[in-house]
Write a protein that holds these residues in place. Structure first.
Motif, PDB file in Angstrom:
ATOM      1  N   GLY A 215       0.800  -1.218   0.000  1.00  0.00           N
ATOM      2  CA  GLY A 215       0.000   0.000   0.000  1.00  0.00           C
ATOM      3  C   GLY A 215       0.826   1.258   0.000  1.00  0.00           C
ATOM      4  N   PHE A 216       1.388   1.567   1.117  1.00  0.00           N
ATOM      5  CA  PHE A 216       2.034   2.860   1.264  1.00  0.00           C
ATOM      6  C   PHE A 216       3.319   2.657   2.053  1.00  0.00           C
ATOM      7  CE2 PHE A 216       2.545   6.907   3.599  1.00  0.00           C
ATOM      8  CZ  PHE A 216       2.595   7.758   2.517  1.00  0.00           C
ATOM      9  N   SER A 217       4.358   3.309   1.584  1.00  0.00           N
ATOM     10  CA  SER A 217       5.637   3.207   2.267  1.00  0.00           C
ATOM     11  C   SER A 217       6.135   4.608   2.588  1.00  0.00           C
ATOM     12  CB  SER A 217       6.646   2.475   1.376  1.00  0.00           C
ATOM     13  OG  SER A 217       7.915   2.482   1.980  1.00  0.00           O
ATOM     14  N   PHE A 218       6.661   4.761   3.762  1.00  0.00           N
ATOM     15  CA  PHE A 218       7.183   6.080   4.131  1.00  0.00           C
ATOM     16  C   PHE A 218       8.289   5.918   5.159  1.00  0.00           C
ATOM     17  CE2 PHE A 218       5.305   6.624   8.390  1.00  0.00           C
ATOM     18  CZ  PHE A 218       4.382   5.595   8.383  1.00  0.00           C
ATOM     19  N   PHE A 222      12.751  10.636   3.311  1.00  0.00           N
ATOM     20  CA  PHE A 222      11.676  11.443   2.754  1.00  0.00           C
ATOM     21  C   PHE A 222      11.113  12.385   3.805  1.00  0.00           C
ATOM     22  CE2 PHE A 222      11.564   9.859  -1.315  1.00  0.00           C
ATOM     23  CZ  PHE A 222      11.639   8.478  -1.321  1.00  0.00           C
ATOM     24  N   ARG A 232      12.083   2.887   7.726  1.00  0.00           N
ATOM     25  CA  ARG A 232      11.084   2.795   6.660  1.00  0.00           C
ATOM     26  C   ARG A 232       9.901   2.003   7.170  1.00  0.00           C
ATOM     27  NH1 ARG A 232       9.638   4.338   2.120  1.00  0.00           N
ATOM     28  NH2 ARG A 232      11.296   5.831   2.353  1.00  0.00           N
ATOM     29  N   PRO A 295      10.276  -2.065  -3.266  1.00  0.00           N
ATOM     30  CA  PRO A 295       9.454  -1.454  -4.305  1.00  0.00           C
ATOM     31  C   PRO A 295       9.765  -2.088  -5.653  1.00  0.00           C
ATOM     32  CG  PRO A 295      11.297  -0.050  -3.809  1.00  0.00           C
ATOM     33  CD  PRO A 295      11.384  -1.202  -2.853  1.00  0.00           C
ATOM     34  N   GLN A 296       8.734  -2.195  -6.496  1.00  0.00           N
ATOM     35  CA  GLN A 296       8.946  -2.822  -7.801  1.00  0.00           C
ATOM     36  C   GLN A 296       9.402  -1.777  -8.799  1.00  0.00           C
ATOM     37  OE1 GLN A 296       5.205  -4.702  -8.510  1.00  0.00           O
ATOM     38  NE2 GLN A 296       5.865  -6.579  -7.531  1.00  0.00           N
TER      39      GLN A 296
ATOM     40  N   ARG B  38       9.456  18.320  -7.036  1.00  0.00           N
ATOM     41  CA  ARG B  38      10.325  17.937  -8.152  1.00  0.00           C
ATOM     42  C   ARG B  38       9.969  16.556  -8.698  1.00  0.00           C
ATOM     43  NH1 ARG B  38      11.633  22.588  -9.487  1.00  0.00           N
ATOM     44  NH2 ARG B  38      13.163  21.672 -10.909  1.00  0.00           N
ATOM     45  N   ARG B  42       3.941  12.981  -7.876  1.00  0.00           N
ATOM     46  CA  ARG B  42       3.648  13.434  -6.518  1.00  0.00           C
ATOM     47  C   ARG B  42       3.083  14.847  -6.526  1.00  0.00           C
ATOM     48  NH1 ARG B  42       8.984  12.072  -3.236  1.00  0.00           N
ATOM     49  NH2 ARG B  42       7.681  11.577  -1.458  1.00  0.00           N
ATOM     50  N   THR B  86       5.851   7.451   0.030  1.00  0.00           N
ATOM     51  CA  THR B  86       5.653   7.083  -1.365  1.00  0.00           C
ATOM     52  C   THR B  86       4.590   6.016  -1.429  1.00  0.00           C
ATOM     53  OG1 THR B  86       7.420   5.464  -1.150  1.00  0.00           O
ATOM     54  CG2 THR B  86       7.995   7.585  -2.099  1.00  0.00           C
ATOM     55  N   ASP B 103      11.141   5.184  -8.729  1.00  0.00           N
ATOM     56  CA  ASP B 103      11.306   5.660  -7.368  1.00  0.00           C
ATOM     57  C   ASP B 103      11.626   7.145  -7.442  1.00  0.00           C
ATOM     58  OD1 ASP B 103      12.128   6.376  -4.897  1.00  0.00           O
ATOM     59  OD2 ASP B 103      13.327   4.574  -4.553  1.00  0.00           O
ATOM     60  N   PRO B 104      10.810   7.983  -6.819  1.00  0.00           N
ATOM     61  CA  PRO B 104      11.062   9.417  -6.927  1.00  0.00           C
ATOM     62  C   PRO B 104      12.438   9.805  -6.401  1.00  0.00           C
ATOM     63  CG  PRO B 104       9.314   8.929  -5.341  1.00  0.00           C
ATOM     64  CD  PRO B 104       9.613   7.675  -6.071  1.00  0.00           C
ATOM     65  N   ALA B 105      12.949   9.056  -5.438  1.00  0.00           N
ATOM     66  CA  ALA B 105      14.256   9.406  -4.895  1.00  0.00           C
ATOM     67  C   ALA B 105      15.343   9.229  -5.950  1.00  0.00           C
ATOM     68  CB  ALA B 105      14.546   8.546  -3.679  1.00  0.00           C
TER      69      ALA B 105
END
Lengths: 296, 182
Positions: A215-218, A222, A232, A295-296, B38, B42, B86, B103-105
Motif C-alpha cells: 500500500g504505502f511506504s514512508f 523522505f 522505513r 518497491p517494484q 520535483r 507526486r 511514497t 522511485d522518486p528518490a
C-alpha cells in the motif's frame, strides 16, 4: 558568504525554478471533480447556542464513554489486555494490535502483557509490542483531531515496536489514511498526519483470500530524517486467508513480523533497505501463500 | 461572476462553482507542487489533495479574498504529506513483473547540481524557497501563507539558500579559501 554573494546567486535559483511545468496533467482535474461527492464539507459552527449545545453534548459523550469503558474493562486484572477500545474514530472495528488477524481472541490467561512506556520508547524489535487499549484510544483521538481523514474511515491496525513510534492505519469508504503517533519517554503522546489516499481513486480494493497488496511506504529520508534516523514503514492490505505477514529486509538478521488486523498490515524497520524488501503472507498453517517484492 | 462570488457559492456546497475555481487554479497548484516536490506524479497527487481539501474546508474560510493564499497553504501542506511517503500500489501479490513505477528518490538523483542540492532540503525549506523565488512572495506573505512567524520564514530561507550555495560550491570544488577548514 556575503549578502552580495547571495544577490548574485539567488537569481540562479529563480531562473532554475522558472523551468518546469506550468500546466497540470489533463486528467488531474477530472480526478478531483470525480472525488468531490465522497468528500463532505466541514462547517464551522459559530452560533453561541450551537457551541453551548456542542459543549453539552461533549460532556454527555465523555460521561457515557467513560461509563462504557468502566463497564467494558471492569476491574483491572493482572495480565489481561482489554480487547476493546474507546476510539473516537467514526466507526470502530477492532483496533487490537496483533501480528495475526485470524487467531482467536486471547483469553485472560494467554493474552500478552501490554508494552510499558519503557518498552515502547526502547530499542526497535522485530515483533510488534501489544498496546494498551487506552493508549490506542489516546493516539487515535489525536489522529482524528488532525482532521485529514474522510468520514467513514476507522482504525484498522496499529503497530508499535520501539523507539516511541506507533503507526495507526485507517481504512474505509474506499480510501485509507496513515497517522504516525509518538510515545515520548515521559509517557506523553503526540501524532501527525502522514497520508490520506483521497484523490487517488481505487486505492482500497477487495482482495482474494490469499492476496497481498503493497500500500504505502514512508520513512526517512523522505521525512527529512538524518543519517542517524534511517527507517522505513510499509502498510498494505492482506486477504483474510492470510494469518501472518512478515517482511524480509536485507540487512536485518530475521524477518520482521507485521501487525495485522482487519485485512491491513503495517510495520516499520530501522534501516532504509534501498534494494527493496519482500512481504510474505503466511496462512494459518504457517505456509507461504503470497509474496510481494517492494518497491517494484 | 468574480472569484469571491465563486468562493462564497462553493462554500455553500455549490459543486459547479467549485469546479470553476478548481479549473482556474489546478495549473497553479500543480506548478507550485512540482517545484517543491520535483516529481510530476507526486505533484499531481499533492495538487489534487489540496483541491479536495479546499472543497472540504471551504466553509471555514472566512475571507473569500484570501482564497489564493489559503489554497497555496493547502498545496504546501499537501507537499509536506507527499514528501513523507511514497505510495506503491501493486496489482497483485507475487507478480514481480507488474508495471514498474520510478522511485522518486532515484529520479531526483539524476538532476543537475541545483536540483540535487534542492532535493537535500526539507520540504519546509523548499516551500519557502519556491514561494519566495518563484512566486515572489515577501517574507511577511510567506509567513502569513504558511502560518509561521516571519522570523521562521526568514531563517528557513536563509538556511535554504546557504545550503544550496554550499552544496554547489562543494560539488564544483569552488569553495573559496576563507571557507576551507584551517
Amino acid at each position: 558568504m556575503t549578502r552580495s554573494d547571495n544577490a548574485l546567486f539567488e537569481p540562479r535559483i529563480a531562473d532554475w525554478l522558472e523551468d518546469g511545468p506550468n500546466a497540470a496533467p489533463e486528467d488531474a482535474l477530472s480526478v478531483v471533480l470525480a472525488d468531490l461527492p465522497s468528500v463532505n464539507q466541514r462547517h464551522t459552527w459559530t452560533s453561541p447556542t450551537m457551541l453551548a449545545a456542542v459543549a453539552t453534548a461533549a460532556v454527555v459523550a465523555v460521561v457515557v464513554v467513560g461509563l462504557a469503558v468502566a463497564i467494558t474493562i471492569g476491574l483491572p486484572q493482572p495480565g489481561v489486555v482489554p480487547d476493546g477500545s474507546v476510539s473516537p474514530s467514526p466507526t470502530q472495528p477492532i483496533p487490537t494490535p496483533s501480528p495475526s488477524q485470524s487467531s482467536p481472541a486471547p483469553s485472560a490467561s494467554s493474552a500478552p502483557a501490554t508494552g510499558t512506556t519503557q518498552e515502547l520508547v526502547g530499542p526497535w524489535q522485530a515483533e510488534p509490542i501489544p498496546l494498551d487499549a487506552a493508549l490506542v484510544s489516546e493516539l487515535d483521538a489525536q489522529c482524528v483531531a488532525l482532521e485529514f481523514m474522510t468520514p467513514g474511515q476507522s482504525l484498522a491496525v496499529v503497530d508499535a515496536r520501539g523507539e516511541g513510534r506507533v503507526i495507526l492505519q485507517y481504512a474505509g469508504g474506499g480510501h485509507d489514511a496513515t497517522c504516525e503517533g509518538t510515545v515520548h519517554p515521559d509517557g506523553s503522546t503526540s501524532a501527525r498526519n502522514i497520508q490520506s489516499s483521497v484523490g487517488e481513486p481505487g486505492q482500497v480494493v477487495p482482495l482474494a483470500a490469499t492476496e497481498l497488496l503493497g500500500g504505502f511506504s514512508f520513512g526517512s529520508p523522505f521525512d527529512a530524517g538524518t543519517e542517524d534516523d534511517q527507517w522505513r514503514a510499509q502498510t498494505g492490505q492482506a486477504g483474510l486467508g492470510i494469518s501472518q505477514v512478515v517482511v524480509e529486509v536485507p540487512g536485518l538478521a530475521s524477518p520482521v513480523v507485521a501487525s495485522l488486523n482487519n485485512g491491513w498490515y503495517t510495520l516499520w524497520w530501522p534501516i532504509q533497505a534501498p534494494g527493496g524488501w519482500r512481504v510474505i503472507g503466511l496462512d494459518a498453517d504457517g505456509q507461504e501463500v503470497a509474496t510481494l517484492d517492494l518497491p517494484q | 461572476m468574480t472569484q469571491d462570488d465563486l468562493v462564497v457559492r462553493a462554500a455553500t456546497g455549490d459543486r459547479e462553482a467549485f469546479a470553476a475555481l478548481a479549473t482556474s487554479h489546478i495549473d497553479g497548484c500543480y506548478a507550485l507542487a512540482y517545484r517543491i516536490l520535483r516529481d510530476p506524479h507526486r505533484a499531481q497527487d499533492a495538487s489534487q489533495q489540496a483541491l479536495l481539501g479546499a472543497w472540504r474546508d471551504l466553509p471555514r474560510l472566512r475571507e473569500p479574498s484570501r482564497f489564493d493564499a489559503w489554497l497555496h497553504r493547502l498545496v504546501v501542506n499537501a507537499c509536506y504529506a507527499e514528501s513523507r511517503g511514497t505510495r506503491r500500489w501493486r496489482s497483485r501479490f507475487g507478480d514481480t513483473s507488474a508495471s514498474v513505477q520510478p522511485d522518486p528518490a532515484s529520479a531526483i538523483a539524476d538532476r543537475d547540481l541545483l536540483e540535487h542540492a534542492f532535493a537535500q532540503l526539507s520540504p519546509e525549506h523548499r516551500a519557502v524557497v519556491v514561494l519566495h523565488h518563484h512566486l515572489g512572495y515577501p517574507l511577511t506573505e510567506i509567513a502569513s501563507t504558511l502560518g509561521i512567524p516571519v522570523g521562521t520564514a526568514r531563517s528557513r530561507l536563509h538556511y535554504a539558500v546557504r545550503q544550496l550555495r554550499t552544496a554547489l560550491d562543494a560539488d564544483s570544488g569552488s569553495a573559496r579559501p576563507e571557507e576551507r577548514p584551517a
